[in-house]
Design a protein around this motif. Sequence first.
Motif, PDB file in Angstrom:
ATOM      1  N   ARG A   1       2.837   3.328  -8.891  1.00 20.14           N
ATOM      2  CA  ARG A   1       3.626   2.565  -7.920  1.00 20.14           C
ATOM      3  C   ARG A   1       4.631   1.652  -8.624  1.00 20.14           C
ATOM      4  O   ARG A   1       5.806   1.592  -8.238  1.00 20.14           O
ATOM      5  CB  ARG A   1       2.693   1.759  -7.013  1.00 20.14           C
ATOM      6  CG  ARG A   1       1.857   2.643  -6.090  1.00 20.14           C
ATOM      7  CD  ARG A   1       0.618   1.908  -5.559  1.00 20.14           C
ATOM      8  NE  ARG A   1       0.963   0.768  -4.747  1.00 20.14           N
ATOM      9  CZ  ARG A   1       1.241   0.828  -3.438  1.00 20.14           C
ATOM     10  NH1 ARG A   1       1.234   1.994  -2.799  1.00 20.14           N
ATOM     11  NH2 ARG A   1       1.518  -0.261  -2.760  1.00 20.14           N
ATOM     12  N   PHE A   2       4.195   0.963  -9.657  1.00 23.68           N
ATOM     13  CA  PHE A   2       5.102   0.078 -10.392  1.00 23.68           C
ATOM     14  C   PHE A   2       6.244   0.885 -11.015  1.00 23.68           C
ATOM     15  O   PHE A   2       7.407   0.492 -10.952  1.00 23.68           O
ATOM     16  CB  PHE A   2       4.355  -0.672 -11.492  1.00 23.68           C
ATOM     17  CG  PHE A   2       3.308  -1.636 -11.005  1.00 23.68           C
ATOM     18  CD1 PHE A   2       3.236  -2.027  -9.679  1.00 23.68           C
ATOM     19  CD2 PHE A   2       2.385  -2.173 -11.892  1.00 23.68           C
ATOM     20  CE1 PHE A   2       2.272  -2.920  -9.226  1.00 23.68           C
ATOM     21  CE2 PHE A   2       1.410  -3.064 -11.467  1.00 23.68           C
ATOM     22  CZ  PHE A   2       1.360  -3.437 -10.138  1.00 23.68           C
ATOM     23  N   GLY A   3       5.902   2.014 -11.650  1.00 29.89           N
ATOM     24  CA  GLY A   3       6.909   2.824 -12.320  1.00 29.89           C
ATOM     25  C   GLY A   3       7.915   3.426 -11.362  1.00 29.89           C
ATOM     26  O   GLY A   3       9.112   3.499 -11.663  1.00 29.89           O
ATOM     27  N   LEU A   4       7.442   3.850 -10.200  1.00 29.75           N
ATOM     28  CA  LEU A   4       8.350   4.414  -9.204  1.00 29.75           C
ATOM     29  C   LEU A   4       9.265   3.344  -8.615  1.00 29.75           C
ATOM     30  O   LEU A   4      10.452   3.589  -8.369  1.00 29.75           O
ATOM     31  CB  LEU A   4       7.557   5.099  -8.096  1.00 29.75           C
ATOM     32  CG  LEU A   4       6.890   6.426  -8.491  1.00 29.75           C
ATOM     33  CD1 LEU A   4       5.924   6.880  -7.410  1.00 29.75           C
ATOM     34  CD2 LEU A   4       7.945   7.507  -8.756  1.00 29.75           C
ATOM     35  N   VAL A   5       8.730   2.156  -8.379  1.00 33.03           N
ATOM     36  CA  VAL A   5       9.551   1.077  -7.812  1.00 33.03           C
ATOM     37  C   VAL A   5      10.638   0.646  -8.793  1.00 33.03           C
ATOM     38  O   VAL A   5      11.811   0.497  -8.421  1.00 33.03           O
ATOM     39  CB  VAL A   5       8.662  -0.125  -7.421  1.00 33.03           C
ATOM     40  CG1 VAL A   5       9.520  -1.371  -7.170  1.00 33.03           C
ATOM     41  CG2 VAL A   5       7.863   0.200  -6.164  1.00 33.03           C
ATOM     42  N   SER A   6      10.276   0.439 -10.075  1.00 33.99           N
ATOM     43  CA  SER A   6      11.296   0.019 -11.041  1.00 33.99           C
ATOM     44  C   SER A   6      12.347   1.105 -11.219  1.00 33.99           C
ATOM     45  O   SER A   6      13.542   0.817 -11.386  1.00 33.99           O
ATOM     46  CB  SER A   6      10.667  -0.360 -12.381  1.00 33.99           C
ATOM     47  OG  SER A   6      10.169   0.758 -13.081  1.00 33.99           O
ATOM     48  N   MET A   7      11.934   2.363 -11.161  1.00 39.30           N
ATOM     49  CA  MET A   7      12.892   3.474 -11.242  1.00 39.30           C
ATOM     50  C   MET A   7      13.828   3.471 -10.032  1.00 39.30           C
ATOM     51  O   MET A   7      15.048   3.640 -10.181  1.00 39.30           O
ATOM     52  CB  MET A   7      12.147   4.803 -11.326  1.00 39.30           C
ATOM     53  CG  MET A   7      13.046   6.027 -11.371  1.00 39.30           C
ATOM     54  SD  MET A   7      12.061   7.549 -11.413  1.00 39.30           S
ATOM     55  CE  MET A   7      13.366   8.771 -11.351  1.00 39.30           C
TER      56      MET A   7
END
Length: 444
Positions: free
Chosen positions: A87-93
């Motif tokens: 979730r964190f990685g997708l949001v920052s992307m």
Amino acid sequence: MSGEASLSGGGRQARDAVVTGIGFCLPGDGRPVFTADDLWNIASRGASCLKQSDIYYGSVELSDAMFDERLPKAGPFFSCQYTAAHRFGLVSMAEACSDAELDPLSGDLADAAVLAGRGGVDANIDSYLAVLRADPETIRVTEAIELFVAAEQAMTPSDVALVQGALSRSKGPNFTVSCGCASSAVQIGNARRLIAAGEVDIAVVTGVDIFSVKLIRNIQRLLQGVQRTYDIIRSDDMPARLPSFDSLMRPYDRRADCINHGEGSATVIMESREHASRRGAHLYGQVLAQATTRDELTNPLASEKTGSALVTAVRRCLGNRWEIGQVPYVHGGSDGNVEVTAFEANAINKLYGSAAQDLLMTSQEGCFGHNGAPAGCLGVALTLLMMERGEVCPTANCEQPADNLPFDPVPGVRTRPLDFDYALSFNYQVGGVKSAILLGSPDA
């Protein structure tokens, strides 16, 4: 246009690696840090988003509504099994793509490289244990399918790269580097090389890590219990004190005695200059070089104190084209550990000599906590923001600079004005790995 072709103006080249987008999912003050302005609001004030509950820790606190707002078309079959790292990685992307005015759902990243840096395994453990403990004789079919999906997405260090590749529908390189806190810094270097070689025109680089609060608390108790015995068996190449997490981290401060961890993600969009220019993208700056070295110690947890490996990394970045005197600012990698500050100080002395007294060198790890793999992308993004805005952010939680620092750590809570075209960003991994990244303004 060939990879060596010049663009109009100065020494600009078509295959220069420029940064066109940055996005985050980091601990914030009341809400997570998502955008460049969010990041600047925290870092420019030297504000700390660390919260204390037995230990100091930086928690993102990303709600379902925040995630859904940024990724409304995430397929429920897979997304219901996402870990916090996913979730964190997708949001920052998603935030970085928005910042760069790129739409993954419209094919803008079809040929892009999607590169992830991962250091820890905390986010993978629950899925791993769930499969390990499952009874094939009694589990329901639907539960078995859910376990399988969760395991395939989360049981390897390539977990975030898997889901980011799916979101971007990329046909380009898609892989993970895992070397602790230097992970995304190394991927920044890989992205620059892919762009320079003409293999891709766009690279999405993300660093993500989760540090379990429960695990850190237990480590704290264990270390407190063994410190006395450790004092007896300690050798000269081992630190005097074991890590601590129960007071506030203070990089470059004379009271520094601990590290605080945090969680989250940072993403940097890199493009060839030709591609970025063709679509009229905003340029934050350039990634000019990246180098990785390692201390030649046999101790896998120690770090050589003279700073020689870091000096080598910097000199490889500079090559024959740049001089150290052109770099008036360094984004340090100090996490509050006095051992880290010591080898940084020694390296700066060797690189700058007496000119080190005019060098500004700061660390913002005290803003969000030591978050591992995101540190490389975060350092690049924040340094380019400082360069663009002509201000250097203070070292968070540094109020009383340590004695014998050869550089100015910019203590306090205010930025320092500085007009600069070149900067260095440092990252380190336990075991002596050193990464240095040379950054430049868009036309440097």
